[in-house]
Scaffold this motif. Structure first.
Motif, mmCIF file in Angstrom:
data_model
loop_
_atom_site.group_PDB
_atom_site.id
_atom_site.type_symbol
_atom_site.label_atom_id
_atom_site.label_comp_id
_atom_site.label_asym_id
_atom_site.label_seq_id
_atom_site.Cartn_x
_atom_site.Cartn_y
_atom_site.Cartn_z
ATOM 1 N N HIS A 7 0.828 -1.209 0.000
ATOM 2 C CA HIS A 7 0.000 0.000 0.000
ATOM 3 C C HIS A 7 0.864 1.261 0.000
ATOM 4 O O HIS A 7 0.620 2.196 -0.782
ATOM 5 C CB HIS A 7 -0.920 -0.020 1.222
ATOM 6 C CG HIS A 7 -1.622 1.286 1.469
ATOM 7 N ND1 HIS A 7 -2.659 1.741 0.680
ATOM 8 C CD2 HIS A 7 -1.422 2.250 2.430
ATOM 9 C CE1 HIS A 7 -3.063 2.917 1.123
ATOM 10 N NE2 HIS A 7 -2.344 3.245 2.180
ATOM 11 N N LYS A 8 1.871 1.291 0.874
ATOM 12 C CA LYS A 8 2.756 2.458 0.944
ATOM 13 C C LYS A 8 3.544 2.630 -0.349
ATOM 14 O O LYS A 8 3.730 3.758 -0.827
ATOM 15 C CB LYS A 8 3.723 2.313 2.122
ATOM 16 C CG LYS A 8 3.112 2.542 3.482
ATOM 17 C CD LYS A 8 4.184 2.761 4.542
ATOM 18 C CE LYS A 8 4.920 4.074 4.310
ATOM 19 N NZ LYS A 8 5.889 4.348 5.400
ATOM 20 N N ASN A 34 2.757 1.638 -3.445
ATOM 21 C CA ASN A 34 1.881 2.120 -4.530
ATOM 22 C C ASN A 34 1.609 3.614 -4.387
ATOM 23 O O ASN A 34 1.644 4.365 -5.375
ATOM 24 C CB ASN A 34 0.561 1.351 -4.523
ATOM 25 C CG ASN A 34 0.714 -0.059 -5.045
ATOM 26 O OD1 ASN A 34 1.621 -0.348 -5.821
ATOM 27 N ND2 ASN A 34 -0.175 -0.960 -4.628
ATOM 28 N N ARG A 35 1.330 4.051 -3.169
ATOM 29 C CA ARG A 35 1.055 5.472 -2.950
ATOM 30 C C ARG A 35 2.287 6.322 -3.236
ATOM 31 O O ARG A 35 2.186 7.387 -3.872
ATOM 32 C CB ARG A 35 0.582 5.688 -1.509
ATOM 33 C CG ARG A 35 0.098 7.117 -1.243
ATOM 34 C CD ARG A 35 -0.478 7.236 0.141
ATOM 35 N NE ARG A 35 0.546 7.031 1.167
ATOM 36 C CZ ARG A 35 0.303 7.040 2.471
ATOM 37 N NH1 ARG A 35 -0.929 7.197 2.922
ATOM 38 N NH2 ARG A 35 1.285 6.853 3.338
ATOM 39 N N ASN A 52 2.954 6.510 -7.037
ATOM 40 C CA ASN A 52 1.966 7.367 -7.704
ATOM 41 C C ASN A 52 2.229 8.846 -7.450
ATOM 42 O O ASN A 52 2.011 9.685 -8.326
ATOM 43 C CB ASN A 52 0.555 7.011 -7.225
ATOM 44 C CG ASN A 52 0.080 5.675 -7.769
ATOM 45 O OD1 ASN A 52 0.521 5.242 -8.834
ATOM 46 N ND2 ASN A 52 -0.808 5.009 -7.041
ATOM 47 N N GLU A 53 2.722 9.160 -6.250
ATOM 48 C CA GLU A 53 2.982 10.560 -5.906
ATOM 49 C C GLU A 53 4.335 11.051 -6.403
ATOM 50 O O GLU A 53 4.484 12.222 -6.735
ATOM 51 C CB GLU A 53 2.916 10.731 -4.381
ATOM 52 C CG GLU A 53 1.519 10.527 -3.791
ATOM 53 C CD GLU A 53 1.512 10.588 -2.280
ATOM 54 O OE1 GLU A 53 2.619 10.674 -1.680
ATOM 55 O OE2 GLU A 53 0.420 10.560 -1.688
#
Length: 235
Positions: free
Chosen positions: A29-30, A32-33, A36-37
């Protein structure tokens, strides 16, 4: 550290999977975030993953059913935190288990926990404490990655001692007896290997600071004033 296929008995290999899976899911989760950022971190992710793969593939025979080697995960922990380090670690460990006969799939949870979670957590905490204390950056990297490596093997010794306590019955005395033996055998090879890993990690960070310091500053890995000091730039 790579516990081989079939070496951990039931229920221990299942227990380590149960402990490791939530961390891996959180790390995904971390990751992917973060990607993306900040797409610009991809080269650093590639460097960190390759560093883990190369160093952890340099195995030396150690305790029956395991081996000794650098881990490389301290670098990833410093750059991205322990959760993302766990994701990089499991990718490397799956590849090594499938194609290099290095470790295995049944003990994957245990290997991920020691190399991808426990070691990186220690490395990350030491790095943050060292930077907060305003110690020399490269000395902090050296200490963080060396102690992260040692923490991995302390954890593996715990895992093996839990599975194979002295007397074949899990008691505190049996656990401590086995832990002492496993840790002592690992120490012969792992003390110098961790020192070597710390030195190599500091050299790698010297390169990263020179070419990608802006990304490190943006990710709050290192402060801009520290970068300027390392590069000899006046504030």
């Amino acid at each position: 550290m790579h516990i081989m296929e079939g070496f951990l008995p039931t229920p221990w290999w299942q227990i380590w999977f149960a402990v490791s899976i939530p961390v891996i899911l959180f790390g995904i989760h971390k990751l992917n975030r973060l990607v993306n950022e900040k797409r610009e971190i991809l080269p650093l992710l590639a460097v960190a993953g390759a560093f883990i793969f190369v160093l952890s593939s340099l195995k030396l025979p150690s305790i029956n059913g395991s081996c000794s080697h650098p881990t490389g995960t301290g670098i990833a922990a410093i750059m991205f935190g322990p959760a993302i380090s766990a994701v990089l670690g499991i990718i490397v460990l799956i590849y090594q288990a499938l194609f290099l006969a290095h470790g295995g799939l049944m003990p994957l949870g245990a290997n991920v926990f020691s190399m991808g979670i426990a070691g990186p957590v220690v490395a990350y905490l030491i790095y943050r404490a060292g930077m907060k204390a305003n110690l020399n950056f490269y000395a902090v990297v050296f200490l963080a990655t060396a102690f992260g490596d040692w923490a991995t093997y302390v954890t593996t010794s715990v895992q093996l001692a839990l599975a194979y306590p002295a007397g074949d019955v899990l008691t505190l005395a049996g656990f401590m007896s086995s832990f002492g033996k496993f840790a002592a055998i690992f120490a012969v090879t792992q003390v110098p290997l961790a020192i070597m890993e710390g030195a190599v990690s500091a050299l790698l960070f010297k390169y990263v600071v020179n070419v990608k310091s802006d990304i490190l500053v943006e990710m709050k890995v290192i402060e801009d004033k520290v970068v300027k000091k390392l590069k000899g730039i006046s504030a």
